[in-house]
Scaffold this motif. Structure first.
Motif, PDB file in Angstrom:
ATOM      1  N   ASP A  66     -49.129  28.700  51.946  1.00 36.89           N
ATOM      2  CA  ASP A  66     -47.922  28.732  52.778  1.00 36.89           C
ATOM      3  C   ASP A  66     -46.936  27.656  52.342  1.00 36.89           C
ATOM      4  N   VAL A  69     -45.100  28.831  49.134  1.00 38.19           N
ATOM      5  CA  VAL A  69     -44.109  29.864  49.449  1.00 38.19           C
ATOM      6  C   VAL A  69     -42.871  29.235  50.086  1.00 38.19           C
ATOM      7  N   LEU A  70     -43.076  28.242  50.960  1.00 33.24           N
ATOM      8  CA  LEU A  70     -41.939  27.562  51.594  1.00 33.24           C
ATOM      9  C   LEU A  70     -41.101  26.829  50.555  1.00 33.24           C
ATOM     10  N   ALA A  72     -40.789  27.504  47.443  1.00 35.00           N
ATOM     11  CA  ALA A  72     -40.098  28.513  46.627  1.00 35.00           C
ATOM     12  C   ALA A  72     -38.887  29.074  47.369  1.00 35.00           C
ATOM     13  N   ARG A  73     -39.057  29.379  48.651  1.00 29.55           N
ATOM     14  CA  ARG A  73     -37.960  29.954  49.427  1.00 29.55           C
ATOM     15  C   ARG A  73     -36.814  28.957  49.614  1.00 29.55           C
ATOM     16  N   LEU A  74     -37.167  27.672  49.693  1.00 33.13           N
ATOM     17  CA  LEU A  74     -36.132  26.643  49.858  1.00 33.13           C
ATOM     18  C   LEU A  74     -35.551  26.181  48.527  1.00 33.13           C
ATOM     19  N   THR A  95     -45.748  36.910  45.604  1.00 31.06           N
ATOM     20  CA  THR A  95     -44.994  36.635  46.833  1.00 31.06           C
ATOM     21  C   THR A  95     -43.665  35.964  46.543  1.00 31.06           C
ATOM     22  N   VAL A  96     -43.646  35.059  45.573  1.00 29.85           N
ATOM     23  CA  VAL A  96     -42.420  34.292  45.306  1.00 29.85           C
ATOM     24  C   VAL A  96     -41.603  34.882  44.155  1.00 29.85           C
ATOM     25  N   LEU A  99     -37.724  34.563  43.548  1.00 30.97           N
ATOM     26  CA  LEU A  99     -37.188  33.378  44.206  1.00 30.97           C
ATOM     27  C   LEU A  99     -36.938  32.272  43.182  1.00 30.97           C
ATOM     28  N   CYS A 101     -37.961  29.397  42.246  1.00 33.92           N
ATOM     29  CA  CYS A 101     -39.038  28.419  42.433  1.00 33.92           C
ATOM     30  C   CYS A 101     -39.246  27.555  41.204  1.00 33.92           C
TER      31      CYS A 101
END
Length: 256
Positions: A66, A69-70, A72-74, A95-96, A99, A101
């Motif tokens: 988690d 993933v956070l 990468a999203r940010l 998942t990423v 993005l 990342c």
């Protein structure tokens, strides 16, 4: 460089000391359990990571996916020192995907270990070409280490597997049967106060060659983690390992 430290156990404290000694700014220290006065937040989210250039995460396998993933999203570059999640690596990458990342992960950020991995890779290739040698790994860590095998042992085993024409799988559990010829066994011992010892053996009926790395303290891991933070935050995009970073360093040395 403005650093967020996620996880403030023994490694987190060493990383903070190393980062400050290198002239970096530690803008956040995030840990839900630590009572240390340096803690700035209990939970990891966009607000608690605000203002940081890079995150260094030594937390727990249960939460690290988690966390990644956070990051990468940010779009926050991150150094991942947590182990025990590599079986989900493909899942995380899927998942990423797409993005922005910037992730570097390793089971061990010691620069000595990074070179050791390269030595083991070369040795594995040589012994595979010569033939007649069986290989295995033994690692020893302090009694409080939460996982086994260690991330470093897993990386070493994967190197042996990738560079052997006769090995097909890795076994890390206690065997109550004959070990198959195409298996690489990893043995783990948890006792005392060892920072970490890893031995790779190549054995034949005639002789044994042992390659060993012994950590004297955890400080070397912190030094490498801060170096990795500088490297990943320098505009790099994607998933990287410490070997990628070392390859880049060697390339720059050759260019000079």
């Amino acid at each position: 460089m403005r650093i967020a430290i996620v996880g403030y156990g023994k490694m987190g404290k060493l990383i903070r000391t190393e980062a400050l000694s290198c002239g970096h700014e530690v803008v956040a220290v995030i840990d839900p359990w630590s009572p240390a006065p340096e803690i700035t937040a209990l939970n990891l989210d966009a607000a608690t990571l605000g203002g940081c250039d890079v995150a260094i995460d030594f937390t727990h396998p249960a939460t690290i996916v988690d966390d990644i993933v956070l990051y990468a999203r940010l779009g926050i570059p991150a150094v991942i020192g947590t182990t025990g999640w590599y079986d989900r690596l493909d899942e995380v990458k899927d998942t990423v995907e797409g993005l922005d990342c910037s992730i570097i992960y390793s089971g061990n950020y010691s620069m000595g270990v990074a070179v050791f991995l390269q030595i083991v890779k070369k040795a594995a290739l040589l012994f595979d070409r010569v033939g007649g040698y069986d290989s295995f790994i033994q690692e020893i860590h302090h009694a409080q280490k939460a996982d086994s095998p260690s991330g470093t042992a897993s990386m070493l085993a994967q190197i042996l597997l990738d560079n052997s024409s006769s090995k097909q799988s890795i076994v890390a559990e206690t065997l109550h049967r004959k070990r198959e010829d195409d298996e690489i066994q990893v043995g783990s011992i948890r006792s005392g106060y060892y920072p970490g010892t890893h031995t790779v053996c190549f054995d034949s009926p005639d002789d044994t060659i042992e390659l060993t790395h012994r950590a004297r303290s955890r400080e070397g891991f912190a030094v490498g983690a801060v170096k990795a933070a500088q490297w990943i935050a320098d505009g790099r995009k994607g998933f990287f390992t410490l070997s990628d970073m070392l390859d880049d360093v060697f390339k720059n040395m050759e260019d000079e």
